[in-house]
Design a protein around this motif. Structure first.
Motif, PDB file in Angstrom:
ATOM      1  N   ASP A  44      43.220  37.838 -93.123  1.00  0.00           N
ATOM      2  CA  ASP A  44      42.892  37.427 -92.034  1.00  0.00           C
ATOM      3  C   ASP A  44      41.568  37.442 -91.791  1.00  0.00           C
ATOM      4  O   ASP A  44      41.277  36.411 -90.577  1.00  0.00           O
ATOM      5  CB  ASP A  44      43.507  38.730 -91.200  1.00  0.00           C
ATOM      6  N   LEU A  45      40.698  38.034 -92.289  1.00  0.00           N
ATOM      7  CA  LEU A  45      39.256  38.000 -92.028  1.00  0.00           C
ATOM      8  C   LEU A  45      38.595  37.018 -93.082  1.00  0.00           C
ATOM      9  O   LEU A  45      37.452  36.773 -92.988  1.00  0.00           O
ATOM     10  CB  LEU A  45      38.782  39.630 -92.244  1.00  0.00           C
ATOM     11  N   LEU A 100      38.243  43.449 -82.127  1.00  0.00           N
ATOM     12  CA  LEU A 100      37.143  42.911 -82.135  1.00  0.00           C
ATOM     13  C   LEU A 100      36.559  42.289 -83.574  1.00  0.00           C
ATOM     14  O   LEU A 100      36.014  41.469 -83.849  1.00  0.00           O
ATOM     15  CB  LEU A 100      35.800  43.617 -81.522  1.00  0.00           C
ATOM     16  N   VAL A 101      37.266  42.690 -84.606  1.00  0.00           N
ATOM     17  CA  VAL A 101      36.702  42.671 -85.867  1.00  0.00           C
ATOM     18  C   VAL A 101      37.309  40.980 -86.392  1.00  0.00           C
ATOM     19  O   VAL A 101      38.295  40.825 -85.965  1.00  0.00           O
ATOM     20  CB  VAL A 101      37.589  43.530 -86.997  1.00  0.00           C
ATOM     21  N   SER A 102      36.391  40.285 -86.541  1.00  0.00           N
ATOM     22  CA  SER A 102      36.786  39.084 -87.255  1.00  0.00           C
ATOM     23  C   SER A 102      35.913  38.298 -88.296  1.00  0.00           C
ATOM     24  O   SER A 102      36.102  37.100 -88.601  1.00  0.00           O
ATOM     25  CB  SER A 102      36.229  37.974 -85.871  1.00  0.00           C
ATOM     26  N   GLY A 103      35.156  39.310 -88.931  1.00  0.00           N
ATOM     27  CA  GLY A 103      34.461  38.775 -90.137  1.00  0.00           C
ATOM     28  C   GLY A 103      33.714  40.041 -91.063  1.00  0.00           C
ATOM     29  O   GLY A 103      34.054  41.067 -90.494  1.00  0.00           O
ATOM     30  N   SER A 106      31.489  42.521 -88.789  1.00  0.00           N
ATOM     31  CA  SER A 106      32.200  43.457 -87.815  1.00  0.00           C
ATOM     32  C   SER A 106      32.826  44.361 -88.592  1.00  0.00           C
ATOM     33  O   SER A 106      33.160  45.484 -87.807  1.00  0.00           O
ATOM     34  CB  SER A 106      32.884  42.504 -86.753  1.00  0.00           C
ATOM     35  N   CYS A 110      32.530  48.364 -87.839  1.00  0.00           N
ATOM     36  CA  CYS A 110      33.734  49.222 -87.286  1.00  0.00           C
ATOM     37  C   CYS A 110      33.842  50.441 -88.515  1.00  0.00           C
ATOM     38  O   CYS A 110      34.198  51.520 -88.022  1.00  0.00           O
ATOM     39  CB  CYS A 110      34.757  48.419 -87.147  1.00  0.00           C
ATOM     40  N   ARG A 170      46.403  45.096 -87.582  1.00  0.00           N
ATOM     41  CA  ARG A 170      45.480  45.727 -86.462  1.00  0.00           C
ATOM     42  C   ARG A 170      46.436  46.623 -85.463  1.00  0.00           C
ATOM     43  O   ARG A 170      45.542  47.538 -84.844  1.00  0.00           O
ATOM     44  CB  ARG A 170      45.272  44.695 -85.528  1.00  0.00           C
TER      45      ARG A 170
END
Length: 411
Positions: A44-45, A100-103, A106, A110, A170
């Motif tokens: 995902d990331l 909010l985590v996208s990469g 981030s 977190c 998530r």
């Protein structure tokens, strides 16, 4: 003032132990959730294995730094402040992970927030066990509380086929955020309750433990935690390498975790029947862990099964007993004393899998298991040296409250 009867005292003690165990599980579970769902998270990331390993190390590093500050904060402000801080950090970190985590950046941010939340959860739970439980049940309380760590490993694995498998990775962090919100709500609701501060002692008058043996104990648990967390992270890989199936290796970890829970609770229960002499037991368990890792280095399926189970059950049974002993000799500042030890545990958790794992990749598992065994031996020796320092300080500087349970009895 009404004095609670024996039955009511038992129910109160069980509620405190259950609450501390749940709080410890909540703080500890993020890296296990991340590890159990690694395939989904990395896809995902779009992050590599290296970034993923750094994220776990960042969690433990933030927890190590946060434990030192949390200990000072809670000894001055009380347990309720710790609960509120833990609730805010866990809820905020979990919500950020879910939304909010996208990469890579981030993700690391977190995990740092969740690591600080873990420090607050652990320190608040330690203070509950050291202040609110009756003296004759504190060893059992710390044993139950520290059993939450292997429980968190189990729950992290169960999240894969249940919540994560149905709703995505998530969603598991949404669950942690909701649990953190409940902790915050409970802290606010307890606004009129006792904060478990040392009675009649201003900050400048607190009876504090000696720093030298306390730092030795913290360094000892750093070495022990490095070896133990390497065991937890790589024993399944080693088992698969010597011929175990993936299912058998997973069952070995599950059985070892269950054995560790049982021995931690039993060790705490037996500690309540002793007048001190807990740190030598801790050292013996660490030395037993060293012997088990030597046996684990033998590349045979049966030895991996036997010594792998014993390494979990006996060689990793010391955290609750060590925290119990150190919190008791922490005098008026049990949160600060246990915070130093927790910082050492988190540092070992950050360094051990990364350092020993890299070494195993270079020279193989067998010599690395032997080096990890040496780490256990160093840890046990440091704990015995710390005990000598604590005993000398208790005789030279008797505490205001005699130590009837845990630590060395003053005569």
């Amino acid at each position: 003032m009404r004095i609670p009867g024996p039955g009511e005292q038992t129910r109160q003690s069980l509620r405190l132990m259950g609450g501390a165990s749940a709080l410890t599980t909540l703080g500890s579970i993020p890296p296990f959730l991340l590890g159990a769902q690694a395939v989904w998270v990395r896809d995902d990331l779009a992050v590599g294995l290296g970034v993923f390993g750094v994220a776990v190390s960042v969690f433990f590093a933030a927890a190590a730094l946060g434990s030192l500050g949390a200990g000072v904060l809670l000894d001055r402000l009380g347990r309720r402040a710790g609960l509120a801080t833990a609730g805010v950090l866990v809820a905020g970190g979990g919500a950020a992970m879910a939304l909010l985590v996208s990469g890579p950046l981030s993700l690391l941010a977190c995990m740092a927030v969740l690591g600080l939340g873990n420090a607050s959860c652990q320190t608040a739970a330690n203070l509950s066990m050291a202040r609110a439980l009756p003296p004759g049940r504190r060893g059992l309380g710390f044993g139950v509380k520290q059993s939450a760590i292997p429980l968190a490993i189990m729950l992290g694995g169960l999240a894969v086929p249940t919540l994560g498998g149905q709703l995505g990775w998530r969603s598991t962090f949404v669950a942690t955020a909701l649990a953190g919100t409940l902790v915050l709500g409970r802290a606010v609701a307890r606004s009129g309750a006792s904060a478990f501060r040392p009675p009649g002692a201003a900050a400048a008058e607190l009876d504090r433990p000696p720093w030298a043996p306390l730092l030795l104990a913290g360094l000892g648990i750093t070495f022990a935690s490095a070896a133990a967390n390497f065991l937890g992270a790589f024993v399944a890989s080693w088992g698969y390498e010597v011929g175990l199936s993936a299912t058998t290796a997973g069952l070995l970890m599950a059985a070892g975790s269950a054995g560790s829970i049982a021995v931690r609770v039993l060790s705490g229960h037996r500690a309540d029947a002793r007048q001190g002499r807990n740190l030598p037991v801790v050292a013996v368990q660490m030395y037993a862990g060293a012997a088990c890792l030597v046996g684990l280095a033998i590349a045979h399926e049966s030895t991996v099964l036997v010594f792998g189970f014993l390494a979990f059950a006996v060689g990793w049974a010391w955290p609750g007993l060590l925290l119990f002993a150190v919190a008791r000799v922490g005098r008026d500042t049990p949160a600060r004393a246990s915070g130093v030890v927790q910082a050492g545990a988190f540092t070992g958790g950050a360094v051990g899998p990364m350092g020993f794992g890299a070494l195993a990749g270079q020279v193989g598992f067998q010599p690395t298991w032997l080096l990890a065994a040496c780490s256990f031996v160093v840890a046990g020796t440091l704990v015995l040296l710390a005990r000598r320092g604590f005993r000398a300080d208790l005789l030279a500087r008797p505490p205001r409250e005699p130590l009837a349970h845990g630590g060395s009895r003053v005569r």
